[in-house]
Motif scaffolding. Structure first.
Motif, PDB file in Angstrom:
ATOM      1  N   THR A 238      49.666 -24.554   4.114  1.00 22.02           N
ATOM      2  CA  THR A 238      51.001 -23.985   4.316  1.00 22.02           C
ATOM      3  C   THR A 238      51.542 -23.342   3.035  1.00 22.02           C
ATOM      4  O   THR A 238      52.492 -22.557   3.104  1.00 22.02           O
ATOM      5  N   PHE A 239      50.951 -23.639   1.884  1.00 21.28           N
ATOM      6  CA  PHE A 239      51.356 -22.986   0.634  1.00 21.28           C
ATOM      7  C   PHE A 239      51.237 -21.476   0.755  1.00 21.28           C
ATOM      8  O   PHE A 239      52.092 -20.728   0.257  1.00 21.28           O
ATOM      9  N   ALA A 240      50.174 -21.011   1.423  1.00 18.26           N
ATOM     10  CA  ALA A 240      49.941 -19.576   1.560  1.00 18.26           C
ATOM     11  C   ALA A 240      51.028 -18.901   2.393  1.00 18.26           C
ATOM     12  O   ALA A 240      51.285 -17.703   2.241  1.00 18.26           O
ATOM     13  N   VAL A 241      51.669 -19.674   3.276  1.00 18.49           N
ATOM     14  CA  VAL A 241      52.745 -19.134   4.109  1.00 18.49           C
ATOM     15  C   VAL A 241      54.075 -19.193   3.366  1.00 18.49           C
ATOM     16  O   VAL A 241      54.849 -18.236   3.352  1.00 18.49           O
TER      17      VAL A 241
ATOM     18  N   VAL B 200      48.677 -14.784  -2.795  1.00 23.00           N
ATOM     19  CA  VAL B 200      47.896 -13.549  -2.854  1.00 23.00           C
ATOM     20  C   VAL B 200      47.481 -13.239  -4.295  1.00 23.00           C
ATOM     21  O   VAL B 200      46.352 -12.795  -4.552  1.00 23.00           O
ATOM     22  N   ALA B 201      48.379 -13.490  -5.244  1.00 28.80           N
ATOM     23  CA  ALA B 201      48.043 -13.234  -6.652  1.00 28.80           C
ATOM     24  C   ALA B 201      46.882 -14.119  -7.096  1.00 28.80           C
ATOM     25  O   ALA B 201      45.948 -13.655  -7.770  1.00 28.80           O
ATOM     26  N   MET B 202      46.931 -15.412  -6.725  1.00 29.62           N
ATOM     27  CA  MET B 202      45.846 -16.328  -7.086  1.00 29.62           C
ATOM     28  C   MET B 202      44.552 -15.924  -6.394  1.00 29.62           C
ATOM     29  O   MET B 202      43.470 -15.939  -7.001  1.00 29.62           O
ATOM     30  N   GLY B 203      44.651 -15.571  -5.121  1.00 28.09           N
ATOM     31  CA  GLY B 203      43.472 -15.143  -4.380  1.00 28.09           C
ATOM     32  C   GLY B 203      42.867 -13.869  -4.921  1.00 28.09           C
ATOM     33  O   GLY B 203      41.642 -13.700  -4.935  1.00 28.09           O
ATOM     34  N   SER B 204      43.722 -12.971  -5.395  1.00 30.87           N
ATOM     35  CA  SER B 204      43.231 -11.717  -5.960  1.00 30.87           C
ATOM     36  C   SER B 204      42.453 -11.965  -7.244  1.00 30.87           C
ATOM     37  O   SER B 204      41.441 -11.304  -7.505  1.00 30.87           O
ATOM     38  N   ASP B 205      42.922 -12.926  -8.059  1.00 30.17           N
ATOM     39  CA  ASP B 205      42.167 -13.297  -9.258  1.00 30.17           C
ATOM     40  C   ASP B 205      40.789 -13.830  -8.876  1.00 30.17           C
ATOM     41  O   ASP B 205      39.773 -13.491  -9.498  1.00 30.17           O
ATOM     42  N   LYS B 206      40.776 -14.698  -7.856  1.00 35.92           N
ATOM     43  CA  LYS B 206      39.500 -15.274  -7.419  1.00 35.92           C
ATOM     44  C   LYS B 206      38.573 -14.185  -6.886  1.00 35.92           C
ATOM     45  O   LYS B 206      37.367 -14.171  -7.200  1.00 35.92           O
ATOM     46  N   ALA B 207      39.106 -13.280  -6.087  1.00 42.14           N
ATOM     47  CA  ALA B 207      38.288 -12.201  -5.528  1.00 42.14           C
ATOM     48  C   ALA B 207      37.734 -11.309  -6.642  1.00 42.14           C
ATOM     49  O   ALA B 207      36.586 -10.851  -6.576  1.00 42.14           O
TER      50      ALA B 207
ATOM     51  N   LEU C 225      37.574 -19.774   2.303  1.00 45.38           N
ATOM     52  CA  LEU C 225      36.779 -18.559   2.510  1.00 45.38           C
ATOM     53  C   LEU C 225      37.538 -17.528   3.338  1.00 45.38           C
ATOM     54  O   LEU C 225      37.392 -16.320   3.114  1.00 45.38           O
ATOM     55  N   MET C 226      38.355 -17.987   4.279  1.00 51.77           N
ATOM     56  CA  MET C 226      39.178 -17.070   5.074  1.00 51.77           C
ATOM     57  C   MET C 226      40.131 -16.302   4.162  1.00 51.77           C
ATOM     58  O   MET C 226      40.329 -15.090   4.306  1.00 51.77           O
ATOM     59  N   HIS C 227      40.735 -17.034   3.215  1.00 51.05           N
ATOM     60  CA  HIS C 227      41.696 -16.431   2.286  1.00 51.05           C
ATOM     61  C   HIS C 227      41.011 -15.460   1.334  1.00 51.05           C
ATOM     62  O   HIS C 227      41.399 -14.282   1.240  1.00 51.05           O
TER      63      HIS C 227
END
Length: 244
Positions: free
Chosen positions: A174-177, A184-191, A210-212
Motif C-alpha cells: 500500500t506504500f506505492a498507493v 516511483v522515484a525509488m523504482g526508477s532508481d532500481k530500474a 517485479l510488477m513494480h
C-alpha cells in the motif's frame, strides 16, 4: 501457498513452483480453501479484520509437513505477523495453531536450501541475469544468499551483480498507493541500476516487486524481462518455460 498476487496476476509462478518441487521428489498439494495471508490488513492496522483470515490460513494448511510459498513477503507475514494477530484475538486455540504452523512455512529458496538441502535443482537458463533481493526476504526472513546460490548453480546462466541491490524498489504494498511519487522515484532508481547491468532478465523472489520494477522498465522500453526465481529454477533444456 500461491499468494494473492500470483493467483490473480502471475499463475505461471505457482505452476513453476509445483513443477520444480515435483521434479525434486516432493509430494505437492494445493489446498483449495487457501486465501490471503492477511498481510495487507495487518500492515494497514486492521488487525481485528485479519483474525478470520489467519484462522482460515491455519485451517487450510493444517496437517502438512511444510507450507512453501514463492514470496518472502507472504512467508514473512505468516512467520512474524500471524502470532500478533492470534494474541490480539485472545484465542488460545488459534494461537496454538499459529505457533505450530508458522515455523513450517517457508519462502521457496529457504525450503530448497534448508529443508531439501539442494542448491543445484537441475535448471538450465542460458541468459544474462541480474537478481534483486526483495526487502522482506532479505530483512524479515533473512534468506541471505540462498537465492543467489540457487541461481549460481543454474547451467548456462550469466549472473551479473545489481548495483545497490539491497535498496528497496519502492513498491511496499500500500506504500506505492499512498506515496506514489516516492515509490516511483525509488523504482526508477532500481530500474536504472537494472539497465546498467546489461542483463536481459531481472529475477526476484516476489512478483509484487517485479510488477513494480517491470512496469517501469516496460515504460522506458528497456527491453529487460522480469521473471520470478521459481520460473528460472523450473526451466530445463527439455522444459525451457518462458518469461512474461
Amino acid at each position: 501457498m500461491v499468494t494473492c498476487v500470483n493467483d490473480a496476476i502471475y499463475p505461471g509462478t505457482g505452476a513453476a513452483v509445483v513443477r520444480l518441487l515435483r521434479r525434486l521428489g516432493v509430494d505437492v498439494d494445493f489446498p483449495q480453501d487457501q486465501a490471503c495471508c492477511g498481510q495487507p490488513m495487518v500492515n494497514t492496522g486492521y488487525l481485528d479484520e485479519a483474525v478470520p483470515v489467519v484462522r482460515n490460513f491455519v485451517d487450510a494448511f493444517a496437517g502438512y509437513d511444510a507450507v512453501v510459498t514463492p514470496s518472502g513477503s507472504c512467508a514473512g507475514s505468516v512467520r512474524h505477523q500471524h502470532g500478533l494477530v492470534a494474541r490480539r484475538a485472545a484465542d488460545p486455540v488459534l494461537a496454538g495453531a499459529v505457533a505450530d504452523l508458522s515455523p513450517r512455512t517457508f519462502e521457496l529458496s529457504e525450503f530448497l536450501v534448508d529443508v531439501l538441502g539442494v542448491t543445484d535443482v537441475g535448471a538450465y537458463f542460458p541468459h544474462r541475469v541480474t537478481y534483486h533481493p526483495t526487502c522482506h526476504s532479505l530483512r524479515m526472513l533473512g534468506v541471505g544468499d540462498r537465492p543467489r546460490r540457487l541461481l549460481e548453480a543454474v547451467r548456462g546462466i550469466r549472473l551479473v551483480d545489481l548495483p545497490d541491490a539491497d535498496e528497496c524498489c519502492g513498491f511496499g504494498g500500500t506504500f506505492a498507493v499512498k506515496n506514489a511519487d516516492t515509490s516511483v522515484a525509488m523504482g526508477s532508481d532500481k530500474a536504472r541500476h537494472v539497465r546498467e547491468t546489461g542483463a536481459a532478465v531481472l529475477v526476484a523472489g516476489d512478483n509484487s516487486c517485479l510488477m513494480h520494477i517491470g512496469g517501469l522498465l516496460s515504460r522506458n522500453q528497456a527491453g529487460v524481462r522480469v521473471m520470478h526465481l521459481a520460473e528460472v529454477l523450473a526451466s530445463t533444456e527439455a522444459d525451457p518455460g518462458g518469461a512474461r
